[in-house]
Scaffold this active site. Structure first.
Site, PDB file in Angstrom:
ATOM      1  N   ASP A  47      25.891  25.286 -15.146  1.00 26.34           N
ATOM      2  CA  ASP A  47      26.931  24.265 -15.298  1.00 26.34           C
ATOM      3  C   ASP A  47      27.467  23.759 -13.960  1.00 26.34           C
ATOM      4  O   ASP A  47      27.167  24.327 -12.896  1.00 26.34           O
ATOM      5  CB  ASP A  47      28.082  24.808 -16.166  1.00 26.34           C
ATOM      6  CG  ASP A  47      28.435  26.266 -15.855  1.00 26.34           C
ATOM      7  OD1 ASP A  47      28.096  26.732 -14.756  1.00 26.34           O
ATOM      8  OD2 ASP A  47      29.038  26.913 -16.711  1.00 26.34           O
ATOM      9  N   ASN A  78      37.508  33.554 -23.578  1.00 23.31           N
ATOM     10  CA  ASN A  78      37.479  33.000 -24.944  1.00 23.31           C
ATOM     11  C   ASN A  78      36.066  33.018 -25.536  1.00 23.31           C
ATOM     12  O   ASN A  78      35.833  32.419 -26.571  1.00 23.31           O
ATOM     13  CB  ASN A  78      38.037  31.562 -24.937  1.00 23.31           C
ATOM     14  CG  ASN A  78      37.208  30.610 -24.084  1.00 23.31           C
ATOM     15  OD1 ASN A  78      36.167  30.993 -23.535  1.00 23.31           O
ATOM     16  ND2 ASN A  78      37.646  29.369 -23.978  1.00 23.31           N
ATOM     17  N   HIS A  98      33.314  31.834 -24.058  1.00 20.89           N
ATOM     18  CA  HIS A  98      32.377  30.777 -23.657  1.00 20.89           C
ATOM     19  C   HIS A  98      31.207  31.357 -22.857  1.00 20.89           C
ATOM     20  O   HIS A  98      31.348  32.340 -22.144  1.00 20.89           O
ATOM     21  CB  HIS A  98      33.066  29.606 -22.930  1.00 20.89           C
ATOM     22  CG  HIS A  98      33.566  29.873 -21.552  1.00 20.89           C
ATOM     23  ND1 HIS A  98      34.758  29.370 -21.073  1.00 20.89           N
ATOM     24  CD2 HIS A  98      33.035  30.573 -20.502  1.00 20.89           C
ATOM     25  CE1 HIS A  98      34.925  29.739 -19.831  1.00 20.89           C
ATOM     26  NE2 HIS A  98      33.899  30.469 -19.458  1.00 20.89           N
ATOM     27  N   GLU A 113      32.577  25.911 -24.855  1.00 19.44           N
ATOM     28  CA  GLU A 113      33.853  26.440 -25.315  1.00 19.44           C
ATOM     29  C   GLU A 113      33.792  26.691 -26.830  1.00 19.44           C
ATOM     30  O   GLU A 113      32.893  26.184 -27.514  1.00 19.44           O
ATOM     31  CB  GLU A 113      34.958  25.417 -24.990  1.00 19.44           C
ATOM     32  CG  GLU A 113      35.128  25.116 -23.494  1.00 19.44           C
ATOM     33  CD  GLU A 113      35.858  26.219 -22.708  1.00 19.44           C
ATOM     34  OE1 GLU A 113      35.760  27.407 -23.070  1.00 19.44           O
ATOM     35  OE2 GLU A 113      36.513  25.867 -21.704  1.00 19.44           O
TER      36      GLU A 113
END
Ligand code: F6R
Length: 240
Positions: free
Chosen positions: A66, A134, A136, A141
């Protein structure tokens, strides 16, 4: 999923051996890399092994997960800069064969071209992953469809909050990123995922033992045939 609970130091050493093993058999392997705090010790180990002549990156091609939207590769918080600084400039890699999604060209065509380039190279042999608090993976996400390919995402407040430590203030943390999709990640032949520290304990438990659901993107890894999950003692606190 193979679970390995060990010290940070041993995790870096053991994971590095997977690369030694792969590159001794396939010197022109395709490697999927990650950024953030988690892979730093592993990258340090790979640099050391390279200096000792035990591993060579001369013929590899790499694809990073990313990149932040709006940052070009010379920005010191861009993931291109991170990779150049922490790994590529320190090993015998051909930087022209390293790929990081563009943070400046966020078009759907360019995103699709990233997946095509991975496919054309023969697919990723080992994809390295960290995990967000979380759940990811990459910057996929919660709620990201499992069938997603490389795309632009809006970062959640919790991710921006977690990453503000690298920026002067939260206002400087980019709001969007371009990330490999979940399908892109799942297409990798093998996956190494690492979780370090207490803050990851809850999500580690959900990822391994919870439902496979887009609400916990990393839970999809339960469906992959070749995943090694390296977890330090603190992150393994709730699964021991
Ligand atoms: C980084 C990436 C992210 C990180 C995750 C954990 O390329 O894709 O998924 O792996 O945010 O970050 P750290 O390692 O800083 O805790």
């Amino acid at each position: 999923m193979k679970i390995i609970i060990d010290s940070r130091e041993n995790i870096a050493k053991k994971a590095a051996l997977r690369y030694v093993e792969l590159l001794s058999k396939k010197p022109d392997a395709i490697l999927g890399y990650a950024t953030g705090s988690t892979p730093l010790d592993l990258y340090g180990e790979l640099v050391k092994l390279n200096k000792e002549g035990k591993i060579s990156f001369k013929d590899v091609t790499t694809f990073n997960l990313d990149e932040y939207v709006g940052l070009d590769g010379s920005h010191d918080q861009s993931y291109r800069y991170f990779m150049n600084t922490n790994l590529f400039s320190k090993v015998d890699i051909d930087v022209s064969k390293t790929n990081v999604p563009s943070g400046l060209d966020t078009s759907a065509e360019t995103a699709a071209a990233y997946d095509k380039a991975i496919e054309a190279a023969g697919g990723i042999d080992i994809q390295l992953l960290g995990i967000g608090n979380n759940g990811h993976i990459g910057f996929n996400e919660p709620g990201t469809p499992f069938g997603s390919s490389t795309h632009m995402v809006e970062l959640t407040e919790s991710t921006r909050e977690a990453n503000k430590r690298f920026f002067a203030s939260i206002d400087d943390v980019p709001t969007h990123a371009v990330t490999m999709g979940i399908k892109t990640v799942m297409n990798a032949k093998s996956i190494i995922i690492i979780a370090l520290g207490k803050a990851k304990a809850e999500i580690v438990k959900k990822t391994i033992y919870g439902d496979v659901t887009p609400d916990v993107p990393a839970s999809v890894l339960q469906l992959h045939p070749d995943v090694e999950f390296y977890i330090d003692e603190e992150a393994a606190e709730l699964i021991k």
